[in-house]
Design an enzyme around this catalytic site. Structure first.
Site, PDB file in Angstrom:
ATOM      1  N   ASP A  47      40.155  38.450  28.688  1.00  0.00           N
ATOM      2  CA  ASP A  47      39.840  38.632  30.102  1.00  0.00           C
ATOM      3  C   ASP A  47      38.641  37.754  30.475  1.00  0.00           C
ATOM      4  O   ASP A  47      38.133  37.003  29.639  1.00  0.00           O
ATOM      5  CB  ASP A  47      39.592  40.105  30.427  1.00  0.00           C
ATOM      6  N   SER A  48      38.204  37.847  31.709  1.00  0.00           N
ATOM      7  CA  SER A  48      37.139  36.953  32.181  1.00  0.00           C
ATOM      8  C   SER A  48      35.826  37.165  31.419  1.00  0.00           C
ATOM      9  O   SER A  48      35.120  36.210  31.113  1.00  0.00           O
ATOM     10  CB  SER A  48      36.921  37.104  33.685  1.00  0.00           C
TER      11      SER A  48
END
Length: 92
Positions: A43-44
């Site tokens: 994820d980010s």
């Protein structure tokens, strides 16, 4: 241009770094063409941690706009091969 052996070593180091950086990810799960987001669940936040780990390990800077374009393990390795061998006044 890195040799096949150098490219393989770079991929292996990158796979180990990914496994160490991304929670619940094992080296065996990471292939050269694995999508960071779709296959590995990066994820980010994990991507930010990964970029920081890459910068620390290889002593390079990865601008955010470049990091945003890196979607697979192979793309990161190609970027690293280019960045690490590029004459930047330092040693890799």
């Amino acid at each position: 241009m890195p040799s096949i052996a150098d490219e393989r070593q770079l991929l292996d180091e990158l796979r180990e770094l990914l496994a160490a950086t991304v929670e619940d990810l094992a080296v065996e799960e990471i292939g050269p063409d694995s999508s960071l987001k779709d296959d590995l669940g990066v994820d980010s936040l994990a991507m930010l941690e990964l970029v920081a780990a890459i910068e620390d390990r290889w002593q390079i800077e990865v601008p955010q706009e470049q990091a945003d374009r890196l979607a697979t393990v192979r793309q990161i390795a190609a970027h690293l091969a280019e960045a690490v061998t590029a004459p930047a006044g330092g040693t890799a």
